[in-house]
Enzyme design. Structure first.
Site, PDB file in Angstrom:
ATOM      1  N   THR A 147       0.264  -1.033  -0.319  1.00  0.00           N
ATOM      2  CA  THR A 147       0.423  -0.182   0.226  1.00  0.00           C
ATOM      3  C   THR A 147       0.889   1.719   0.057  1.00  0.00           C
ATOM      4  O   THR A 147       1.733   1.059   0.114  1.00  0.00           O
ATOM      5  CB  THR A 147      -0.828   0.101   0.891  1.00  0.00           C
ATOM      6  OG1 THR A 147      -1.672  -1.227   1.557  1.00  0.00           O
ATOM      7  CG2 THR A 147      -1.400   1.064   1.631  1.00  0.00           C
ATOM      8  N   GLY A 196     -10.743  -3.911   2.806  1.00  0.00           N
ATOM      9  CA  GLY A 196      -9.299  -4.390   3.720  1.00  0.00           C
ATOM     10  C   GLY A 196      -9.855  -2.967   4.502  1.00  0.00           C
ATOM     11  O   GLY A 196     -10.847  -1.969   4.634  1.00  0.00           O
ATOM     12  N   ASP A 197      -8.779  -2.641   5.248  1.00  0.00           N
ATOM     13  CA  ASP A 197      -8.641  -0.908   5.947  1.00  0.00           C
ATOM     14  C   ASP A 197      -8.427  -0.121   5.481  1.00  0.00           C
ATOM     15  O   ASP A 197      -8.584   0.900   6.070  1.00  0.00           O
ATOM     16  CB  ASP A 197      -7.961  -1.568   7.575  1.00  0.00           C
ATOM     17  CG  ASP A 197      -6.084  -1.760   6.642  1.00  0.00           C
ATOM     18  OD1 ASP A 197      -6.621  -1.952   5.695  1.00  0.00           O
ATOM     19  OD2 ASP A 197      -4.960  -0.583   7.326  1.00  0.00           O
ATOM     20  N   GLY A 201      -0.402  -2.375   6.234  1.00  0.00           N
ATOM     21  CA  GLY A 201      -0.480  -4.146   6.294  1.00  0.00           C
ATOM     22  C   GLY A 201      -1.956  -5.226   6.606  1.00  0.00           C
ATOM     23  O   GLY A 201      -2.315  -4.873   5.771  1.00  0.00           O
ATOM     24  N   GLY A 206      -4.881  -6.333   6.664  1.00  0.00           N
ATOM     25  CA  GLY A 206      -6.324  -4.825   6.673  1.00  0.00           C
ATOM     26  C   GLY A 206      -6.998  -6.014   8.114  1.00  0.00           C
ATOM     27  O   GLY A 206      -7.679  -5.106   8.638  1.00  0.00           O
TER      28      GLY A 206
END
Ligand code: ASP
Length: 326
Positions: free
Chosen positions: A193, A223-224, A245, A247
């Site tokens: 990311t 994801g996050d 990382g 997520g």
């Protein structure tokens, strides 16, 4: 006699206080602006990422940093700096965002991005988009030109098109490297990311994050990154945070907001809060990844519990670094 004693005690305390101030002049200088960025965290070792590749990554990180720095130096806002810096990284096939996005299990690219401003807690995000060239710009349009915070899939693409953003054929996101990464499902390919956090000359904070997600993810997995408070958060009272990382852990532990909350409610410093969340809470849970952050006074944190995190920062005071491994 007693009066003299009190007077000399007051004098001695004043001298001590003044000398302690002059011994730490650096700590009182707040930089005019600060920019921190990341290009993902992972467990690649020195052998997976040879000298040439490291050099290439560092050059791209330096170019991205320079874009943001120039904007901030000439009085641009944190929003402009975050957008243009991330746009550059999205267009660079080395990073897992935009052009270099990883593939889902069924061979597609589904990207997520989000933006947040610390001044008024406005935010925007897109998720599961497959044809927007620069997802961070779409997230910004959601924030500035819609009444929503998070748009997904087709609806997000249609909105981006109406807003005049560049829509591309899905083949634009094909890179041999990511395709081979999917075939091998290499562990070290999982994270990558991009993110950027900024404190600008006006004292405002912003955080932006953009990703292709995790290699081999199920289609429509979110994801996050587009979840405000998980992979991205900014608040002028505390700090701006961008995460990278695994997520699912960052969502469950509301990582970005947790760091801000520890500062706001528990009075921790930025580095204490970041260490507690990334090096303790996430490590205890086996959640791999890292964060970059800047607080309202220009202090920074670049913390990761993996082998490496592509990262760079620069302050108006001249402090600067570009690094990959510890
Ligand atoms: N956090 C991203 C996600 O889980 C992936 C990454 O940072 O590499 O989608």
């Amino acid at each position: 006699m007693k009066g003299n004693l009190i007077l000399s005690f007051v004098f001695a305390s004043m001298v001590l206080f003044l000398s302690s101030c002059s011994n730490n002049p650096k700590e009182t200088i707040k930089p005019e602006y600060v920019i921190v960025l990341h290009g993902g965290a992972g467990n690649a070792g020195h052998t997976d990422l040879g000298e040439d590749k490291q050099k290439e990554y560092k050059e791209k990180l330096a170019e991205a940093l320079a874009i943001g720095e120039n904007i901030l130096k000439s009085g641009g806002t944190c929003l402009e700096a975050v957008e243009k810096t991330i746009n550059y990284m999205e267009d660079c096939p080395l990073f897992n965002a935009g052009k270099g996005s990883v593939f889902t299990r069924d061979g597609h690219n589904e990207m997520d991005a989000s933006i947040m401003l610390g001044s008024d807690l406005r935010a925007g995000a897109v998720t599961c988009v497959g044809d927007i060239k620069n997802p961070i710009s779409a997230a910004i349009k959601v924030m500035t030109n819609s009444e929503h915070v998070l748009l997904s899939g087709k609806g997000a693409s249609e909105f981006a098109k109406i807003q005049g953003l560049e829509i591309v054929d899905s083949s634009y996101f094909y890179t041999d490297e990511r395709w081979n990464g999917l075939q091998k499902a290499i562990e070290s390919e999982k994270h990558g990311t991009v993110g950027c956090v900024v404190l600008d000359k006006y004292g405002n904070l912003a955080a932006g994050t953009s990703t292709g997600g995790m290699t081999n993810k199920r289609y429509n997995r979110i994801g996050d990154t587009p979840i405000i408070g998980a992979g991205n958060y900014a608040n002028n009272n505390t700090c701006a945070v961008s995460a990278t990382g695994h997520g699912e852990f960052f969502i469950r532990y509301t990582v970005a907001h947790d760091i801000s909350a520890l500062m706001e409610y528990k009075g921790l410093s930025l580095i204490e809060a970041a260490n507690l969340v990334v090096m303790k809470k996430l490590v205890d849970a086996n959640g791999e990844g890292g964060i970059i952050a800047v607080d309202k006074d220009g202090n920074i944190a670049l913390v990761f519990n993996t082998n490496m995190m592509f990262r760079a920062y620069s302050k108006s005071t001249g402090e600067k670094d570009i690094a990959i491994f510890r």
